[in-house]
Scaffold this motif. Structure first.
Motif, short mmCIF file in Angstrom:
data_model
loop_
_atom_site.label_atom_id
_atom_site.label_comp_id
_atom_site.label_asym_id
_atom_site.label_seq_id
_atom_site.Cartn_x
_atom_site.Cartn_y
_atom_site.Cartn_z
N THR A 269 3.12 -8.04 -5.04
CA THR A 269 2.14 -6.97 -4.98
C THR A 269 2.87 -5.63 -5.04
OG1 THR A 269 2.18 -6.65 -2.58
CG2 THR A 269 0.75 -8.40 -3.43
N ARG A 270 2.13 -4.58 -5.21
CA ARG A 270 2.68 -3.26 -4.97
C ARG A 270 2.93 -3.14 -3.47
NH1 ARG A 270 0.89 1.48 -3.15
NH2 ARG A 270 -1.26 0.74 -3.00
N PHE A 271 4.06 -2.55 -3.10
CA PHE A 271 4.34 -2.29 -1.70
C PHE A 271 3.89 -0.87 -1.37
CE2 PHE A 271 8.17 -5.33 -0.79
CZ PHE A 271 7.39 -6.41 -1.21
N GLY A 272 3.37 -0.67 -0.17
CA GLY A 272 2.97 0.67 0.21
C GLY A 272 1.92 0.70 1.28
N ASP A 273 1.06 1.71 1.21
CA ASP A 273 0.00 1.91 2.20
C ASP A 273 -1.27 1.21 1.72
OD1 ASP A 273 1.80 3.60 3.46
OD2 ASP A 273 1.02 5.39 2.48
N HIS A 274 -1.48 -0.01 2.15
CA HIS A 274 -2.65 -0.77 1.73
C HIS A 274 -3.72 -0.70 2.82
CE1 HIS A 274 -1.18 -2.52 -2.00
NE2 HIS A 274 0.00 -2.73 -1.42
N TRP A 275 -4.28 0.48 3.03
CA TRP A 275 -5.26 0.65 4.08
C TRP A 275 -6.52 -0.17 3.81
CZ3 TRP A 275 -3.10 2.67 8.09
CH2 TRP A 275 -2.09 3.62 7.97
N ASN B 200 18.61 5.22 -4.87
CA ASN B 200 17.52 4.28 -4.66
C ASN B 200 16.16 4.91 -4.89
OD1 ASN B 200 19.38 2.30 -4.19
ND2 ASN B 200 19.20 2.34 -1.96
N HIS B 201 16.02 6.18 -4.57
CA HIS B 201 14.77 6.86 -4.89
C HIS B 201 14.61 7.05 -6.40
CE1 HIS B 201 12.59 7.79 -1.22
NE2 HIS B 201 13.76 7.91 -0.60
N PHE C 294 7.59 4.20 -2.79
CA PHE C 294 7.92 5.60 -3.05
C PHE C 294 8.36 5.75 -4.50
CE2 PHE C 294 8.86 4.75 1.46
CZ PHE C 294 7.89 5.57 2.03
N ARG C 295 7.53 6.35 -5.31
CA ARG C 295 7.76 6.43 -6.75
C ARG C 295 8.05 7.86 -7.18
NH1 ARG C 295 3.97 4.36 -10.74
NH2 ARG C 295 5.88 4.55 -11.96
N ARG C 296 8.88 8.53 -6.42
CA ARG C 296 9.24 9.89 -6.77
C ARG C 296 10.73 10.09 -6.51
NH1 ARG C 296 6.26 14.72 -3.74
NH2 ARG C 296 7.59 13.97 -2.06
N ALA C 297 11.42 10.59 -7.53
CA ALA C 297 12.83 10.93 -7.34
C ALA C 297 12.93 12.09 -6.37
CB ALA C 297 13.46 11.30 -8.68
N VAL C 298 13.97 12.07 -5.54
CA VAL C 298 14.16 13.10 -4.53
C VAL C 298 15.46 13.83 -4.81
CG1 VAL C 298 14.32 13.60 -2.06
CG2 VAL C 298 12.93 11.68 -2.85
#
Length: 414
Positions: free
Chosen positions: A32-38, A186-187, A198-202
């Motif tokens: 699955t996509r990992f993240g905030d699955h509210w 890693n970002h 987290f799909r944003r380069a930092v």
């Protein structure tokens, strides 16, 4: 060059397992996509991952003989999986081994198939952390003997950074640069991954200026709290091509649990994980790997914190002791480097739903070795033609942990 000599350790010494090299193959995976699955429950995530895995192998639930479910706090029995999948009276075993719970599910499923007990088995992991008010190693505290340190996970792992810098003579500013570089890498990898939390380069400057969480560890040095699930279908190797024309063959599975004495042993210096070294030696021996940096196409390692990845690079033999920091700064483990490490973003950017993380690592190996990773994060020319990949999954903390290492390959041994 660090070479692992593949001798069989003596009984009573290091890990001494016979292994099941090329006896089992992975023929389907889902993640699955990992993240905030509210808006999704653990049931929803399990169904999504399981359905994707069976579909990729051309199977239905009633064609899977047995299931192993890894989770730390999102269920307490096999009913956690059988209920949402509406399984037709199949054996379902719930396993837990800290953050290596998903890897433990895989190890059990593979050995069950290799033994001949079952023809088709599923290993699946899940964790629903975001709306549980928990993070990290959730669960009830077990009474001990009073020697256990009362430290949060960031505090415990933060001890690695000054210890490493002191041992190898790194200035504090250099150590900070190394940790920032790992987080940046890693970002950057996670930004290319549609399933990552987290799909944003930092930018490096933002990482450098982030508030500190514990010791030298800042906000971007710590893996996120995520929801997610991942699953794998395993069969005997001789049956693999009945399900897919591109299976992955299991070359090695090694689990090593240490005596947990590091926190009270004055000789433990917080610059290594002996359990990782033991499991790596055993896995390389099982797989016939002598020089992992030259033979692996990629490595997925347990970067719960950036400094953990730094130490693991040396414990796994991917860098000489005391030299991983320079290799990191040189870009050796970048996506376009000599050996990509965590090309999917790792725990740091993909996320860390505890029971699913070990199988998520395997999912990246599945995509990369089968040539299914998107072009923007495909492996570099330097490693193309290599057919082996490694996952390394850690449970516990410095001085008291367990380590799992797997090696899989896209070709059977000659």
């Amino acid at each position: 060059m660090l070479i692992y000599r593949c001798r069989r350790p003596r009984v009573g010494g290091s890990v001494a397992s016979r292994g099941i090299r090329d006896k089992v193959a992975i023929v389907g995976m889902g993640c699955t996509r990992f993240g905030d699955h509210w808006a999704a429950s653990a049931d929803d995530l399990l169904v999504e991952a399981a359905r994707a895995a069976t579909a990729s192998a051309g199977l239905t639930d009633d064609q899977v003989d047995a299931y192993w479910l890894g989770t730390l706090g999102s269920g307490s029995s096999g009913l956690t999986l059988s209920r949402p999948l509406r399984l037709p009276y199949r054996p379902v075993t719930r396993v837990e081994n800290y953050c290596a719970a998903g890897s433990e599910a895989l190890r059990n499923a593979c050995y069950a198939v290799a033994s001949g007990a079952y023809d088709v088995a599923m290993a699946i992991g899940v964790e629903k952390l975001k709306d549980s008010a928990m993070s990290g190693l959730a669960g009830a505290a077990v009474p001990g003997d009073g020697t256990e340190p009362e430290l949060t996970a960031p505090a415990a792992f933060s001890l690695l950074a000054p210890a490493y810098a002191r041992k190898y003579g790194l200035d504090r500013s250099v150590m900070r640069e190394v940790l920032d570089r790992i987080a940046w890498k890693n970002h950057a990898n996670g930004a290319r991954n549609p399933l990552a939390h987290f799909r944003r380069a930092v930018p490096l400057e933002a990482i450098r200026k982030a508030p500190r969480v514990a010791g030298e560890l800042g906000l971007f040095d710590c893996s996120g709290v995520s929801d997610g699930s991942a699953a794998a279908i395993v069969v005997r190797a001789e049956d693999a091509h009945r399900y897919t024309d591109r299976p992955l063959y299991v070359k090695a599975l090694s689990l090593a649990a240490g005596p947990a004495t590091g926190v009270v042993d004055p000789d433990y210096d917080f610059t290594t994980f002996p359990e990782v070294r033991a499991s790596a030696r055993d896995a390389y021996r099982q797989a016939g790997v002598v020089d992992p940096k030259a033979e692996l196409a990629l490595a997925e390692v347990h970067d719960c914190f950036t400094v953990t990845e730094l130490v693991l690079l040396e414990d796994l033999g991917l860098a000489e002791p005391g030299r991983a920091w320079q290799a990191v700064l040189d870009g050796a483990f970048d996506l376009d480097g000599e050996l990509p490490v965590n090309p999917d973003g790792g725990l740091k950017a993909f996320g860390h739903p505890i029971g699913a993380s070990g199988l998520r690592m395997l999912f990246e190996c599945w995509l990369q070795l089968r040539g299914e990773a998107p072009p923007e994060r495909s492996l570099p020319e330097a490693v193309r033609g290599r057919t082996l990949a490694m996952t390394q999954n850690l449970g516990g903390g410095p001085g008291e942990c367990l380590s799992f290492v797997s090696i899989v390959g896209s070709e059977p041994s000659a």
